[in-house]
Design an enzyme around this catalytic site. Structure first.
Site, PDB file in Angstrom:
ATOM      1  N   SER A   1     -72.147  12.535 -14.944  1.00  0.00           N
ATOM      2  CA  SER A   1     -71.356  11.314 -15.160  1.00  0.00           C
ATOM      3  C   SER A   1     -70.080  11.551 -15.959  1.00  0.00           C
ATOM      4  CB  SER A   1     -72.201  10.251 -15.866  1.00  0.00           C
ATOM      5  OG  SER A   1     -73.131   9.681 -14.961  1.00  0.00           O
TER       6      SER A   1
ATOM      7  N   LYS B   1     -66.859  10.826 -14.181  1.00  0.00           N
ATOM      8  CA  LYS B   1     -66.351   9.474 -13.903  1.00  0.00           C
ATOM      9  C   LYS B   1     -64.935   9.227 -14.437  1.00  0.00           C
ATOM     10  CE  LYS B   1     -70.961   7.465 -13.494  1.00  0.00           C
ATOM     11  NZ  LYS B   1     -72.015   6.642 -14.136  1.00  0.00           N
TER      12      LYS B   1
ATOM     13  N   TYR C   1     -70.073  11.162  -3.924  1.00  0.00           N
ATOM     14  CA  TYR C   1     -70.221  10.915  -5.358  1.00  0.00           C
ATOM     15  C   TYR C   1     -71.188  11.916  -5.986  1.00  0.00           C
ATOM     16  CZ  TYR C   1     -71.960   8.745  -9.623  1.00  0.00           C
ATOM     17  OH  TYR C   1     -72.369   8.521 -10.916  1.00  0.00           O
TER      18      TYR C   1
ATOM     19  N   TYR D   1     -71.733   3.504 -22.029  1.00  0.00           N
ATOM     20  CA  TYR D   1     -72.557   2.446 -21.451  1.00  0.00           C
ATOM     21  C   TYR D   1     -72.890   1.362 -22.480  1.00  0.00           C
ATOM     22  CZ  TYR D   1     -73.067   6.061 -17.891  1.00  0.00           C
ATOM     23  OH  TYR D   1     -72.830   7.033 -16.960  1.00  0.00           O
TER      24      TYR D   1
ATOM     25  N   VAL E   1     -76.056  13.329 -17.798  1.00  0.00           N
ATOM     26  CA  VAL E   1     -77.491  13.567 -17.951  1.00  0.00           C
ATOM     27  C   VAL E   1     -77.864  15.044 -17.923  1.00  0.00           C
ATOM     28  CG1 VAL E   1     -78.185  11.319 -17.072  1.00  0.00           C
ATOM     29  CG2 VAL E   1     -77.907  13.228 -15.479  1.00  0.00           C
TER      30      VAL E   1
END
Length: 415
Positions: A64, A67, A191, A243, A261
């Protein structure tokens, strides 16, 4: 003269290594095979110097952390207006894999949650680009940010694709709502390929430093992204990069950040540094246990909270005059971590026999706590190397400059 920055990172590394809490991301089979003891820290200044400790060449998948960089690529490809029409910038307060959409527009609330990131991936490269085109475009853009050619981890890609049911569901829902028109499975596959790009912790620090330097690569000098794009990406990292813990993170740490992660955390402090940390054990929110601790310590010890940051691009070294027996370094402004690091680097680069080193602090407004420690350590090392160290400090911005062992630099009157 060895840099105190590297010494500090070694100390931080050693203090954090004993932390063994947390669990691997076992819901992705390949990530569950990771060595839980791997640990590394890297820091890159906007002037192009990298300091790293631990397993700094061990590669891992970016996950992630991709992103914000994919968001930068999409903004570069399509422009802010087109991207904003599809993806918002508001924090959600919800988990990363929730279908958090704005009422009325159906836009994913920001590009850091999975729904937003999947939508962003659908907008990479040119309209109607194929899966392969978008994947190649992503690798190429990320490679420019890192300053070296990056590659995808095929085994992690396959493993993650086999467990991507929720992302497939999100993509089908987004397509059904008209958020994008591309084939849902192809977008998710792209993705997942984006998340499977391999980096090491030094890459993360360099990529972060490129954003910190307003889109200009600190080593290659290439403008990878515009200033406006870099600012937009950092703004969203502040509000949504961690987040549902983003508010607490910014309050406590104050460094725009993004976690993954696989155990990586990226940090970007505008005008100063990019930071990368990697350790695979995760806390219940999916963030690296050691990584979170490292960022908390960096923020506290080095004064790296964004709201403590100085003016972008301020140069702490006014001038350096080198004579036969005397070198004078004139400093200025508010000196924080990055400024002190630049001063120490310049100290180390001066090739001269033991002589007189004069530091003129007449135009220095303030040294923060970490800068003071670093500067005094530099003076101590110069003294240990046989230099006569003199200080011009009429306003005493450096009170009680104890170098240890009752040793002090010699005070010189303002010329």
């Amino acid at each position: 003269m060895e840099s105190p920055v590297r010494k500090y990172l070694h100390q931080l590394f050693n203090d954090t290594t004993a932390m063994d809490g947390g669990d691997l991301a076992d819901y992705i089979p390949e990530l569950a095979k990771a060595d839980p003891e791997v640990f590394s820290i890297a820091l890159t200044t906007i002037d192009g110097r990298t300091y790293s400790v631990g397993d700094d060449e061990r590669e891992f998948t970016i996950q992630s952390i991709s992103k914000p960089f994919a968001y930068a690529s999409a903004l570069t490809d399509r422009g802010l207006e087109a991207i904003s029409a599809k993806v918002g910038v508001e924090p959600t307060g919800e988990a990363f894999n929730e279908l958090s959409l704005e009422k009325g527009t159906n836009r994913p609330k920001n590009p850091m949650i999975n729904a937003g990131a999947i939508t962003i991936h659908s907008m990479l490269a040119e309209p109607d680009s194929s899966l392969e085109d978008r994947a190649n475009h992503t690798v190429e853009f990320f490679s420019r940010l890192a300053g070296r050619k990056l590659e995808m981890d095929e085994s992690v890609f396959r493993s993650e694709l086999e467990t991507a049911d929720r992302n497939f569901a999100l993509a089908h829902m987004l397509r059904n709502l008209g958020v994008f028109e591309e084939h849902a499975h192809q977008v998710v596959a792209g993705y997942v390929a984006q998340c499977a790009i391999k980096v090491n912790v030094r890459d993360l620090a360099v990529m972060g430093a490129t954003l910190a330097n307003r889109g200009m690569h600190p080593f290659t000098g290439e403008r990878v992204a515009s200033r406006d794009v870099a600012r937009q990406v950092l703004a969203v990292m502040v509000s949504a990069g961690m987040y549902d813990a983003s508010g607490t993170w910014f309050s406590d740490v104050g460094i725009p950040a993004k976690s993954g992660v696989s155990g990586g955390i990226l940090g970007v402090l505008p005008g100063q540094v990019g930071i990368g940390v990697f350790s695979p054990r995760l806390d219940p929110k999916g963030n690296s246990v050691r990584g979170v601790n490292v960022f908390n310590k960096l923020s506290q010890d080095m004064g790296l909270h964004l709201l403590n940051a100085g003016i972008f691009g301020s140069n702490t070294i006014r001038s350096v005059s080198e004579g036969d027996d005397e070198t004078v370094m004139r400093l200025q402004g508010v000196i924080q971590f990055s400024g002190a690091e630049a001063i120490l680097h310049r100290m180390a680069s001066l090739e001269c026999d033991p002589g007189t080193m004069v530091f003129d602090l007449t135009k220095v407004t303030r040294l923060d706590a970490m800068a003071r420690r670093m500067f005094l350590e530099g003076l101590r090392r110069l003294t240990a190397d046989g230099h006569r160290v003199e200080l011009i400090d009429p306003d005493e911005v450096l009170p009680d400059p104890d170098l240890g062992g009752s040793t002090y630099p010699i005070r010189r009157e303002t010329p």
